[in-house]
Design a protein around this motif. Structure first.
Motif, PDB file in Angstrom:
ATOM      1  N   ASP A   8       0.846  -1.188   0.000  1.00  0.00           N
ATOM      2  CA  ASP A   8       0.000   0.000   0.000  1.00  0.00           C
ATOM      3  C   ASP A   8       0.880   1.236   0.000  1.00  0.00           C
ATOM      4  O   ASP A   8       1.960   1.239   0.617  1.00  0.00           O
ATOM      5  N   PRO A   9       0.435   2.306  -0.667  1.00  0.00           N
ATOM      6  CA  PRO A   9       1.243   3.535  -0.733  1.00  0.00           C
ATOM      7  C   PRO A   9       1.607   4.042   0.657  1.00  0.00           C
ATOM      8  O   PRO A   9       0.752   4.157   1.531  1.00  0.00           O
ATOM      9  N   GLY A  10       2.898   4.323   0.854  1.00  0.00           N
ATOM     10  CA  GLY A  10       3.360   4.850   2.120  1.00  0.00           C
ATOM     11  C   GLY A  10       3.495   3.828   3.236  1.00  0.00           C
ATOM     12  O   GLY A  10       3.905   4.167   4.339  1.00  0.00           O
ATOM     13  N   MET A  11       3.110   2.581   2.943  1.00  0.00           N
ATOM     14  CA  MET A  11       3.158   1.541   3.989  1.00  0.00           C
ATOM     15  C   MET A  11       4.190   0.475   3.688  1.00  0.00           C
ATOM     16  O   MET A  11       4.473  -0.381   4.528  1.00  0.00           O
ATOM     17  N   GLY A  12       4.736   0.491   2.498  1.00  0.00           N
ATOM     18  CA  GLY A  12       5.677  -0.563   2.137  1.00  0.00           C
ATOM     19  C   GLY A  12       4.964  -1.888   1.947  1.00  0.00           C
ATOM     20  O   GLY A  12       3.771  -1.946   1.657  1.00  0.00           O
ATOM     21  N   LEU A  13       5.693  -2.961   2.128  1.00  0.00           N
ATOM     22  CA  LEU A  13       5.106  -4.304   2.061  1.00  0.00           C
ATOM     23  C   LEU A  13       4.885  -4.802   3.481  1.00  0.00           C
ATOM     24  O   LEU A  13       5.779  -4.738   4.319  1.00  0.00           O
ATOM     25  N   ARG A  14       3.709  -5.318   3.707  1.00  0.00           N
ATOM     26  CA  ARG A  14       3.382  -5.853   5.026  1.00  0.00           C
ATOM     27  C   ARG A  14       2.988  -7.315   4.893  1.00  0.00           C
ATOM     28  O   ARG A  14       2.189  -7.683   4.022  1.00  0.00           O
ATOM     29  N   LEU A  15       3.541  -8.129   5.774  1.00  0.00           N
ATOM     30  CA  LEU A  15       3.329  -9.568   5.714  1.00  0.00           C
ATOM     31  C   LEU A  15       1.944  -9.936   6.233  1.00  0.00           C
ATOM     32  O   LEU A  15       1.565  -9.570   7.347  1.00  0.00           O
ATOM     33  N   ILE A  16       1.192 -10.675   5.426  1.00  0.00           N
ATOM     34  CA  ILE A  16      -0.161 -11.075   5.808  1.00  0.00           C
ATOM     35  C   ILE A  16      -0.113 -12.440   6.511  1.00  0.00           C
ATOM     36  O   ILE A  16      -0.518 -12.572   7.660  1.00  0.00           O
ATOM     37  N   HIS A  17       0.338 -13.433   5.783  1.00  0.00           N
ATOM     38  CA  HIS A  17       0.512 -14.777   6.317  1.00  0.00           C
ATOM     39  C   HIS A  17       1.749 -15.383   5.679  1.00  0.00           C
ATOM     40  O   HIS A  17       2.191 -14.927   4.625  1.00  0.00           O
ATOM     41  N   TYR A  18       2.253 -16.421   6.296  1.00  0.00           N
ATOM     42  CA  TYR A  18       3.374 -17.117   5.708  1.00  0.00           C
ATOM     43  C   TYR A  18       3.273 -18.606   6.021  1.00  0.00           C
ATOM     44  O   TYR A  18       2.458 -19.041   6.851  1.00  0.00           O
ATOM     45  N   SER A  19       4.125 -19.378   5.339  1.00  0.00           N
ATOM     46  CA  SER A  19       4.116 -20.820   5.527  1.00  0.00           C
ATOM     47  C   SER A  19       5.554 -21.329   5.491  1.00  0.00           C
ATOM     48  O   SER A  19       6.342 -20.911   4.636  1.00  0.00           O
ATOM     49  N   VAL A  20       5.884 -22.200   6.416  1.00  0.00           N
ATOM     50  CA  VAL A  20       7.250 -22.736   6.463  1.00  0.00           C
ATOM     51  C   VAL A  20       7.322 -24.149   5.900  1.00  0.00           C
ATOM     52  O   VAL A  20       8.358 -24.801   5.989  1.00  0.00           O
ATOM     53  N   GLY A  21       6.218 -24.608   5.359  1.00  0.00           N
ATOM     54  CA  GLY A  21       6.229 -25.924   4.737  1.00  0.00           C
ATOM     55  C   GLY A  21       4.829 -26.381   4.413  1.00  0.00           C
ATOM     56  O   GLY A  21       3.833 -25.796   4.879  1.00  0.00           O
ATOM     57  N   GLU A  22       4.760 -27.425   3.609  1.00  0.00           N
ATOM     58  CA  GLU A  22       3.464 -27.973   3.226  1.00  0.00           C
ATOM     59  C   GLU A  22       2.630 -28.287   4.464  1.00  0.00           C
ATOM     60  O   GLU A  22       3.121 -28.900   5.405  1.00  0.00           O
ATOM     61  N   GLY A  23       1.398 -27.835   4.440  1.00  0.00           N
ATOM     62  CA  GLY A  23       0.488 -28.114   5.532  1.00  0.00           C
ATOM     63  C   GLY A  23       0.582 -27.180   6.717  1.00  0.00           C
ATOM     64  O   GLY A  23      -0.151 -27.332   7.701  1.00  0.00           O
ATOM     65  N   THR A  24       1.483 -26.207   6.658  1.00  0.00           N
ATOM     66  CA  THR A  24       1.650 -25.267   7.778  1.00  0.00           C
ATOM     67  C   THR A  24       1.419 -23.844   7.326  1.00  0.00           C
ATOM     68  O   THR A  24       1.780 -23.474   6.208  1.00  0.00           O
ATOM     69  N   THR A  25       0.779 -23.056   8.191  1.00  0.00           N
ATOM     70  CA  THR A  25       0.609 -21.633   7.931  1.00  0.00           C
ATOM     71  C   THR A  25       0.734 -20.873   9.240  1.00  0.00           C
ATOM     72  O   THR A  25       0.562 -21.464  10.320  1.00  0.00           O
ATOM     73  N   ALA A  26       1.040 -19.598   9.146  1.00  0.00           N
ATOM     74  CA  ALA A  26       1.162 -18.768  10.346  1.00  0.00           C
ATOM     75  C   ALA A  26       0.789 -17.336  10.007  1.00  0.00           C
ATOM     76  O   ALA A  26       0.883 -16.915   8.842  1.00  0.00           O
ATOM     77  N   LYS A  27       0.385 -16.590  11.029  1.00  0.00           N
ATOM     78  CA  LYS A  27      -0.024 -15.206  10.832  1.00  0.00           C
ATOM     79  C   LYS A  27       1.183 -14.287  10.747  1.00  0.00           C
ATOM     80  O   LYS A  27       2.180 -14.475  11.431  1.00  0.00           O
ATOM     81  N   GLY A  28       1.026 -13.291   9.898  1.00  0.00           N
ATOM     82  CA  GLY A  28       2.040 -12.267   9.798  1.00  0.00           C
ATOM     83  C   GLY A  28       1.624 -11.021  10.540  1.00  0.00           C
ATOM     84  O   GLY A  28       0.958 -11.087  11.569  1.00  0.00           O
ATOM     85  N   GLU A  29       1.953  -9.887   9.965  1.00  0.00           N
ATOM     86  CA  GLU A  29       1.711  -8.601  10.613  1.00  0.00           C
ATOM     87  C   GLU A  29       0.253  -8.154  10.498  1.00  0.00           C
ATOM     88  O   GLU A  29      -0.303  -7.558  11.422  1.00  0.00           O
ATOM     89  N   VAL A  30      -0.389  -8.436   9.362  1.00  0.00           N
ATOM     90  CA  VAL A  30      -1.749  -7.955   9.111  1.00  0.00           C
ATOM     91  C   VAL A  30      -2.643  -9.087   8.611  1.00  0.00           C
ATOM     92  O   VAL A  30      -3.104  -9.071   7.479  1.00  0.00           O
ATOM     93  N   PRO A  31      -2.960 -10.076   9.443  1.00  0.00           N
ATOM     94  CA  PRO A  31      -3.682 -11.261   8.976  1.00  0.00           C
ATOM     95  C   PRO A  31      -5.208 -11.148   8.944  1.00  0.00           C
ATOM     96  O   PRO A  31      -5.872 -11.960   8.310  1.00  0.00           O
ATOM     97  N   ASP A  32      -5.748 -10.124   9.614  1.00  0.00           N
ATOM     98  CA  ASP A  32      -7.203 -10.058   9.762  1.00  0.00           C
ATOM     99  C   ASP A  32      -7.899  -9.907   8.430  1.00  0.00           C
ATOM    100  O   ASP A  32      -7.540  -9.067   7.604  1.00  0.00           O
ATOM    101  N   GLY A  33      -8.937 -10.735   8.222  1.00  0.00           N
ATOM    102  CA  GLY A  33      -9.715 -10.679   6.999  1.00  0.00           C
ATOM    103  C   GLY A  33      -9.199 -11.603   5.911  1.00  0.00           C
ATOM    104  O   GLY A  33      -9.783 -11.659   4.825  1.00  0.00           O
TER     105      GLY A  33
END
Lengths: 112, 114
Positions: free
Chosen positions: B38-63
């Motif tokens: 987003d303008p002026g916000m840079g890139l913000r991490l939403i979610h990430y995954s460290v392997g098949e079958g795994t997920t985790a929340k990032g900085e802005v996961p809501d929604g």
């Protein structure tokens, strides 16, 4: 918490002039710092990382832990350097899983 | 190698609609990420995954929700889109057996929520 600050949203220079894009970070541990670049209509890509201590496309960046800075420099800017530049930080070691914290970005415009 | 690809490139949604963004990588990377730009916000991490079958929340996961059923794919879902989710979404992947954590980015998906 870690934070990356790029104080300049926009930076304009003329071709052949030196350019410095500022990046400051806050992190209590040992960081890994990166510069990513996004040229017009291209995807974001790695420009350089501090542990490599290399010069890419004439750009260099030195990690200054005392000033918590990782400024990107080039002595003679070229028009093709015009792009969005992002400074990013990753926690070294541990279980950071490569997660990056990005700064807000600086749009560099090099005028002919 | 195609690297990291994203589908679709552009989408317009109405408030309340749902959609799924697909990210695929052919580099056998373990880690995958979803960012929003987003303008002026840079890139913000939403979610990430460290392997098949795994997920985790990032900085802005809501929604947002994500799934990593296959190693090469990372899906980002919006169950009920809101105008605040208008953004450019980038997928990235990293970490091969060499231990390189350089992130490789996809071309981005522009989403407009009306």
């Amino acid at each position: 918490a870690q934070r990356v600050t790029q104080p300049e949203k926009l930076l304009s220079v003329f071709k052949g002039a030196p350019v410095e894009l500022k990046c400051n970070y806050s992190y209590s541990g040992s960081p890994e710092l990166f510069w990513y670049v996004q040229y017009s209509r291209q995807r974001l890509q790695l420009l350089l990382r501090h542990i490599s201590r290399e010069s890419i496309k004439g750009f260099t960046a030195d990690l200054n832990k005392g000033e918590t800075s990782f400024h990107l420099k080039k002595p003679f800017a070229q028009e093709e350097d015009s792009a969005m530049y992002y400074c990013a930080l990753n926690r070294a070691g541990g279980t950071s899983y490569g997660k990056l914290t990005f700064g807000q970005g600086t749009i560099l415009t090099v005028h002919p | 190698n195609a690297g990291v690809t994203q589908t679709p490139k552009f989408r317009v949604l109405k408030t309340g609609q749902s959609m799924t963004l697909l990210c695929a990588q052919d580099m056998n990377h373990e880690y995958m990420y979803w960012y929003r730009q987003d303008p002026g916000m840079g890139l913000r991490l939403i979610h990430y995954s460290v392997g098949e079958g795994t997920t985790a929340k990032g900085e802005v996961p809501d929604g947002y929700n994500v799934s990593r059923l296959k190693k090469q794919n990372f899906l980002l879902g919006l169950e009920s889109a809101a105008p605040s989710q208008t953004s450019v979404y980038f997928c990235a992947s990293s970490y091969d057996k060499s231990g390189q954590e350089t992130q490789y980015f996809g071309p981005g998906t522009r989403l407009l929520v009306l």
